[in-house]
Every structure is written in structure tokens, then in C-alpha cells.
Design a protein around this motif. Sequence first.
Motif, PDB file in Angstrom:
ATOM      1  N   ILE A  20       0.834  -1.208   0.000  1.00  0.00           N
ATOM      2  CA  ILE A  20       0.000   0.000   0.000  1.00  0.00           C
ATOM      3  C   ILE A  20       0.864   1.252   0.000  1.00  0.00           C
ATOM      4  CG2 ILE A  20      -1.635   1.341   1.377  1.00  0.00           C
ATOM      5  CD1 ILE A  20      -2.938  -1.322   2.164  1.00  0.00           C
ATOM      6  N   ALA A  21       1.916   1.272   0.821  1.00  0.00           N
ATOM      7  CA  ALA A  21       2.809   2.426   0.865  1.00  0.00           C
ATOM      8  C   ALA A  21       3.499   2.631  -0.480  1.00  0.00           C
ATOM      9  CB  ALA A  21       3.843   2.250   1.979  1.00  0.00           C
ATOM     10  N   ALA A  22       3.930   1.558  -1.118  1.00  0.00           N
ATOM     11  CA  ALA A  22       4.577   1.677  -2.430  1.00  0.00           C
ATOM     12  C   ALA A  22       3.590   2.196  -3.471  1.00  0.00           C
ATOM     13  CB  ALA A  22       5.136   0.322  -2.854  1.00  0.00           C
ATOM     14  N   ASN A  27       1.951   6.503  -7.073  1.00  0.00           N
ATOM     15  CA  ASN A  27       0.842   7.237  -7.681  1.00  0.00           C
ATOM     16  C   ASN A  27       0.645   8.640  -7.117  1.00  0.00           C
ATOM     17  OD1 ASN A  27       0.076   5.176  -9.464  1.00  0.00           O
ATOM     18  ND2 ASN A  27      -0.970   4.125  -7.803  1.00  0.00           N
ATOM     19  N   GLY A  28       1.084   8.893  -5.907  1.00  0.00           N
ATOM     20  CA  GLY A  28       0.845  10.209  -5.329  1.00  0.00           C
ATOM     21  C   GLY A  28       2.089  10.892  -4.809  1.00  0.00           C
ATOM     22  N   GLY A  29       3.238  10.308  -5.045  1.00  0.00           N
ATOM     23  CA  GLY A  29       4.481  10.872  -4.527  1.00  0.00           C
ATOM     24  C   GLY A  29       4.800  12.253  -5.052  1.00  0.00           C
ATOM     25  N   GLU A  31       2.773  14.665  -5.509  1.00  0.00           N
ATOM     26  CA  GLU A  31       1.964  15.670  -4.822  1.00  0.00           C
ATOM     27  C   GLU A  31       2.448  15.966  -3.407  1.00  0.00           C
ATOM     28  OE1 GLU A  31      -0.544  17.525  -6.054  1.00  0.00           O
ATOM     29  OE2 GLU A  31      -0.036  16.624  -7.969  1.00  0.00           O
ATOM     30  N   LEU A  32       3.308  15.135  -2.878  1.00  0.00           N
ATOM     31  CA  LEU A  32       3.800  15.357  -1.526  1.00  0.00           C
ATOM     32  C   LEU A  32       4.838  16.467  -1.523  1.00  0.00           C
ATOM     33  CD1 LEU A  32       4.152  11.732  -0.158  1.00  0.00           C
ATOM     34  CD2 LEU A  32       2.367  13.383   0.333  1.00  0.00           C
ATOM     35  N   ARG A  33       4.496  17.568  -0.883  1.00  0.00           N
ATOM     36  CA  ARG A  33       5.401  18.707  -0.765  1.00  0.00           C
ATOM     37  C   ARG A  33       5.036  19.444   0.518  1.00  0.00           C
ATOM     38  NH1 ARG A  33       1.868  22.510  -2.193  1.00  0.00           N
ATOM     39  NH2 ARG A  33       0.246  21.958  -3.658  1.00  0.00           N
ATOM     40  N   LEU A  34       5.884  20.348   0.939  1.00  0.00           N
ATOM     41  CA  LEU A  34       5.645  21.087   2.172  1.00  0.00           C
ATOM     42  C   LEU A  34       4.400  21.956   2.059  1.00  0.00           C
ATOM     43  CD1 LEU A  34       6.620  21.734   4.995  1.00  0.00           C
ATOM     44  CD2 LEU A  34       8.003  23.562   4.023  1.00  0.00           C
ATOM     45  N   GLY A  35       4.131  22.490   0.897  1.00  0.00           N
ATOM     46  CA  GLY A  35       2.948  23.316   0.693  1.00  0.00           C
ATOM     47  C   GLY A  35       1.649  22.557   0.917  1.00  0.00           C
ATOM     48  N   PHE A  36       1.677  21.267   0.706  1.00  0.00           N
ATOM     49  CA  PHE A  36       0.478  20.461   0.954  1.00  0.00           C
ATOM     50  C   PHE A  36       0.070  20.524   2.422  1.00  0.00           C
ATOM     51  CE2 PHE A  36      -1.451  16.279   1.926  1.00  0.00           C
ATOM     52  CZ  PHE A  36      -2.602  16.411   1.176  1.00  0.00           C
ATOM     53  N   LEU A  37       1.057  20.588   3.301  1.00  0.00           N
ATOM     54  CA  LEU A  37       0.765  20.656   4.740  1.00  0.00           C
ATOM     55  C   LEU A  37       0.543  22.077   5.236  1.00  0.00           C
ATOM     56  CD1 LEU A  37       3.370  18.066   6.027  1.00  0.00           C
ATOM     57  CD2 LEU A  37       0.936  17.708   5.647  1.00  0.00           C
ATOM     58  N   THR A  38       1.036  23.083   4.516  1.00  0.00           N
ATOM     59  CA  THR A  38       0.977  24.455   5.023  1.00  0.00           C
ATOM     60  C   THR A  38       0.015  25.371   4.280  1.00  0.00           C
ATOM     61  OG1 THR A  38       2.865  25.075   3.647  1.00  0.00           O
ATOM     62  CG2 THR A  38       3.344  24.335   5.893  1.00  0.00           C
ATOM     63  N   ASP A  39      -0.481  24.972   3.117  1.00  0.00           N
ATOM     64  CA  ASP A  39      -1.390  25.820   2.342  1.00  0.00           C
ATOM     65  C   ASP A  39      -2.844  25.524   2.678  1.00  0.00           C
ATOM     66  OD1 ASP A  39       0.798  26.872   1.084  1.00  0.00           O
ATOM     67  OD2 ASP A  39       0.588  25.648  -0.734  1.00  0.00           O
ATOM     68  N   SER A  40      -3.697  26.486   2.344  1.00  0.00           N
ATOM     69  CA  SER A  40      -5.138  26.293   2.494  1.00  0.00           C
ATOM     70  C   SER A  40      -5.698  25.588   1.264  1.00  0.00           C
ATOM     71  CB  SER A  40      -5.834  27.644   2.654  1.00  0.00           C
ATOM     72  OG  SER A  40      -5.444  28.249   3.853  1.00  0.00           O
TER      73      SER A  40
END
Length: 117
Positions: A20-22, A27-29, A31-40
Motif C-alpha cells: 500500500i505504501a509503495a 501514484n501520489g508521490g 503531490e507530496l510537498r511542504l505546501g500540501f501541509l501548510t497551504d489552504s
Amino acid sequence: MIRKLCDFAISCFAVLCVVIAAFLWVNGGGELRLGFLTDSPTNLGRSGGIAPILISTLWVVGGALTLAVPLSLMASAFYTQSLSYERNRLQMTFIVLVDLGIGVPRILWGLTGAAIF
């Protein structure tokens, strides 16, 4: 035999988690960025980040812990200290209620709380 069965079940679960992690990483790696956690969120939540959602989740968890930890510590101290000697009718009622609360599955407590609040 049971030990081998448990080891097999744990191994299958670990392999499933890795698969599942792989899959998520492939498929979504991107999209993972710092802005994903800090943006609205933008575009009605279809894009952007999850910062307000994380903050509100932390507020809810913090409030729940603020209420639950002292209450549970006081109840456990009362249960172990006050009810360990002679027992009257009120103490027996409390013991029965605690035992009934322990026997009810947690999902039912959650559904009841969701229905009330």
C-alpha cells in the motif's frame, strides 16, 4: 502452531502495508510537498493544502485530551482506592456501571457520541 499462524498473519499484514505504501508513493508521490501541509485548500478542496484541517484536528484532539486525561485519572484513582475496601450500595452501583462501560465496544460509544453531539 498458533505461534506460526500469528507470525504468518503479522508477515502478511507487513507485506500488505509495504504494498500500500509503495502504491501511494508511486501514484501520489509527486503531490507530496511542504505546501500540501501548510497551504489552504483551493478549488473547493480539490487542490491546495490541508493546513486548516490539520489545525482544527489538533484543536479537537487537544480539547478531548484536556477533558479526558484528568477525568480518567480521577476515576481510576477513585475506582482503585475508594472502592477497594468496604462497599456500600452506591459503590456497587458505580462498579457495575464501570464494568458495563468496559463491556460496550468502543465503536458504539463513538456512534452514541456522534449522535448526541
